[in-house]
Structure formats: structure tokens, C-alpha cells
Enzyme design. Sequence first.
Site, short mmCIF file in Angstrom:
data_model
loop_
_atom_site.label_atom_id
_atom_site.label_comp_id
_atom_site.label_asym_id
_atom_site.label_seq_id
_atom_site.Cartn_x
_atom_site.Cartn_y
_atom_site.Cartn_z
N ASP A 30 0.86 -1.18 0.00
CA ASP A 30 0.00 0.00 0.00
C ASP A 30 0.90 1.23 0.00
O ASP A 30 1.78 1.36 0.87
CB ASP A 30 -0.88 -0.02 1.26
CG ASP A 30 -1.84 1.15 1.32
OD1 ASP A 30 -1.67 2.15 0.59
OD2 ASP A 30 -2.78 1.08 2.15
N GLU A 80 29.92 7.96 5.06
CA GLU A 80 30.08 6.53 5.29
C GLU A 80 29.97 5.77 3.97
O GLU A 80 29.70 4.58 3.93
CB GLU A 80 29.04 6.02 6.27
CG GLU A 80 27.60 6.27 5.92
CD GLU A 80 26.64 5.71 6.94
OE1 GLU A 80 26.57 4.47 7.06
OE2 GLU A 80 25.96 6.50 7.63
N CYS A 112 26.07 8.18 10.38
CA CYS A 112 25.42 9.43 9.99
C CYS A 112 25.86 10.63 10.83
O CYS A 112 25.38 11.75 10.60
CB CYS A 112 23.91 9.27 10.08
SG CYS A 112 23.26 7.96 9.01
N TYR A 144 20.41 0.02 0.50
CA TYR A 144 20.06 -1.13 1.32
C TYR A 144 19.74 -2.38 0.51
O TYR A 144 19.69 -3.48 1.06
CB TYR A 144 18.85 -0.79 2.21
CG TYR A 144 19.17 0.25 3.25
CD1 TYR A 144 19.78 -0.10 4.44
CD2 TYR A 144 18.91 1.60 3.02
CE1 TYR A 144 20.11 0.86 5.39
CE2 TYR A 144 19.22 2.56 3.96
CZ TYR A 144 19.82 2.18 5.15
OH TYR A 144 20.15 3.14 6.07
N HIS A 234 18.35 14.43 12.81
CA HIS A 234 18.81 13.53 11.77
C HIS A 234 17.60 12.75 11.26
O HIS A 234 16.82 12.20 12.05
CB HIS A 234 19.87 12.57 12.33
CG HIS A 234 20.11 11.39 11.45
ND1 HIS A 234 20.50 11.51 10.13
CD2 HIS A 234 20.01 10.05 11.69
CE1 HIS A 234 20.63 10.31 9.60
NE2 HIS A 234 20.33 9.40 10.52
N LYS A 243 8.77 10.94 15.43
CA LYS A 243 8.88 10.13 16.65
C LYS A 243 9.80 10.80 17.66
O LYS A 243 9.53 10.79 18.87
CB LYS A 243 9.41 8.74 16.31
CG LYS A 243 8.46 7.86 15.52
CD LYS A 243 9.09 6.51 15.22
CE LYS A 243 8.13 5.61 14.46
NZ LYS A 243 8.72 4.27 14.19
N ASN A 270 17.09 9.46 2.38
CA ASN A 270 18.13 9.43 3.42
C ASN A 270 19.48 9.76 2.80
O ASN A 270 19.93 9.08 1.86
CB ASN A 270 18.15 8.03 4.04
CG ASN A 270 19.08 7.92 5.22
OD1 ASN A 270 19.70 8.89 5.65
ND2 ASN A 270 19.18 6.71 5.77
#
Length: 389
Positions: A30, A80, A112, A144, A234, A243, A270
Site C-alpha cells: 500500500d 560513510e 550518519c 540497502y 537527523h 517520533k 536518506n
Amino acid sequence: MTAVGIDALAFFTPNTYVDLTDLAQARGDDPAKYTIGIGQDQMAVAPASQDLISMAANAAAQLPAGSLDDRLGLVIVGSESGVDESKAAAITVVRLLGLSPWLRAYDIKEACYGATAGLLAARDYVAAHPDRTALVIASDIARYGLAASGEVTQGAGAVAMLVSAAPRLLIVHDDAVAYTADLPDFFRPTGLTVPVVDGHYSTQAYLDFVTRITARHQEQYGDVLTDYTALLFHLPFTKMGKKALAALTADDRLEDRRQAASVLARRVGNIYTGSLYLSLLSLLCHDKSMRPGDRLGLFSYGSGAVGEFFSGTLAADFSDRIDAAGVTAMLAARHRLTVPEYEAMFNAQLPLGDAAATVPLGGDSARFTVGGRRDHARWYRDNTQHEGD
């Protein structure tokens, strides 16, 4: 004491992206899982013609004219996404930009967090040498894997920051509080092209760090969250910032500013070391209520893990030291990839090792691009000169 901080800030991202509604449909998900659950709409995709060095040079080249003059004494690249286990990317960036060799150049790696370490080191350098400037660049490609659990939190880009005395964008205060703990939440052993990640553990570690470090900052410096006009985080994905703020406060004013600070990350994804500073740029581009003298709190996190909170105050000319129109134009000019095109681009990277190779320029319109590899090392094109070096 002379104020020190960010005098100018510039941003670069590759000219290709994938729409995450398209990706969700291709993966049988979704779209709301990506756009609401993760908080991402688009994801920058780096072709083989872009790596951390070319992106770093492209970002720095967009700083205001005259920024990188003979006062420059320090160049730091936080990343990185290194392409060499020994030589610093910063050295090649110095050459590509045609900078004076009479300076110090090195890289910082800690997931990061690296660019924040670079910014604060540059701040200390300029505080000790107020007649000098420093260049700090955060440059990364987050990868990833195709259809991996973290696929939707990929991205690519670089943020360049000129650090000086009497800065015209952001005064960086000497109030940083850092915390370090050896955690196995995210790592990429040498030889792997994608990281090993425990996403749930890393999220909880991030939230523990942000609450722990912010509380320590308040103990040491006597500040409260209402002292801040905005809190910046970040952003490995923008829902993480939501959050983090919710773990600290329910202040609607700060939530509105958090949303403004997330606009660019929603479209780019990201960018690891640059994510916090992309958040700063986004806030200044998209919240026109920001004023000189406004105090910002900045939280940096690098898995493994190091976290740090520090504050800054917007300088009088901050709006003139970013190119908001240029950022808007760069994003609007990008090419939207189909999912098969994105997958092909993801797999068509310069392979590991030192074998000779040539990277086609393709549709990459950036000034600096990866030309390939010869004599064991990568070489780069400056497309304003129509030649590689």
C-alpha cells in the site's frame, strides 16, 4: 568572543529519482505504508556517474561566489560511503574545486554522525583562527538493496557548509553535549556494498539517545524546549523526526516547524551524514516565519552509536546565504525513473576492486561526474572542461 558558525550552505542531489508510490505498487505494498508510515514521497537514485566525491564537489561548487578563497584552511568530508580504504575523499575534492593546496584535508567516518563531528571540529578551528574559514561537506549514498526492508529509506545527496567567524547564516554555540555507546544496530563490514541493519533496534537506540542527550543538555545549560524556535533532527526517514519530537514534547509549534524541516527529505530520501543539515536547509526554504535571532536545537545521531545535541542562532542575513530557488529548480528538473529503470541503475554501479573501467556519462548533467577507474583509482570529469583527470 567572536561568533563562529555556518556562513553559507549549499545542496546537491543526483538528477534521477523514483516515486515511492510507483515503488510501493511494484513491491505489492500500500503506498500509504511508504508515504505515511515512513514519511517518504520520492527517493533520489545515484547513477554510477555519481559517488560521494563527485557529489561533494558538486555541492561545494554551488556555494556563493568567492566563498572558497585563500582564507580556507580546512576541508572535511563526513561520509560513510567511502570508495577508498586509505585516501581521504577530501583530498580529491580539493583538487576538483581548484582550491589552494595550503590547507588541511581529511575525512570523518562515524555512520550518519560524521558531518556533525566535522562541523564542530571546523567550529573549533575557526574559533582558534578567526581569520581562516573551513569547508565541511556531508556526502553519502544510502543503499540497502532492491526489495530489502530498508529499500524505501535509501537516497543520495551532499550538503556543503562554509564555516567562518561572524557567520551570516547560523551561529553555532559552544554547548554541544555528546553521548557514545557501542551498539550493534547498523554496520557495513569491509567488502559489503550494503549495510547490516537491525531497524527496530536502531530506532529505539535513536529515541533513547535523543531523550537522554536532550535531558543532559538541559541539566548542563539550563535550557528548556520552549527556548527553541525549531528542533532539527537527523532524518533517516521523516517519520523518525516525528517520533523524536513526540518523545520530547507535544508542542504544536515545534511540530509545524518539524514538518517544514522535512519537506526536502521527503523528496530526496536518506542522505546519512547530510540528513540533519538537509533538514536545516528545508526549514529555511519552507518556513518563511523564521527570523534572525531564532534559536535552533540540532540533534545528530550516527549508528554504532554517537549522538550529539547543540544549538545555534539564525544570523541576520541567513535567507541570503541559501539558494532556495536553486534547490527548487534542481528538484523540479530531475528525471522520474520507472521502477525497472531504477533497478537497472541500482545494479549498474562501478564494481568493487581496482580493475580499469569507464563510466558512461549518460544523462548526468552535473558538473562533476565519475569517469571510471584507471591505475587502481577512480577518476572524475569536470564537465565544464570536457575532460577527465
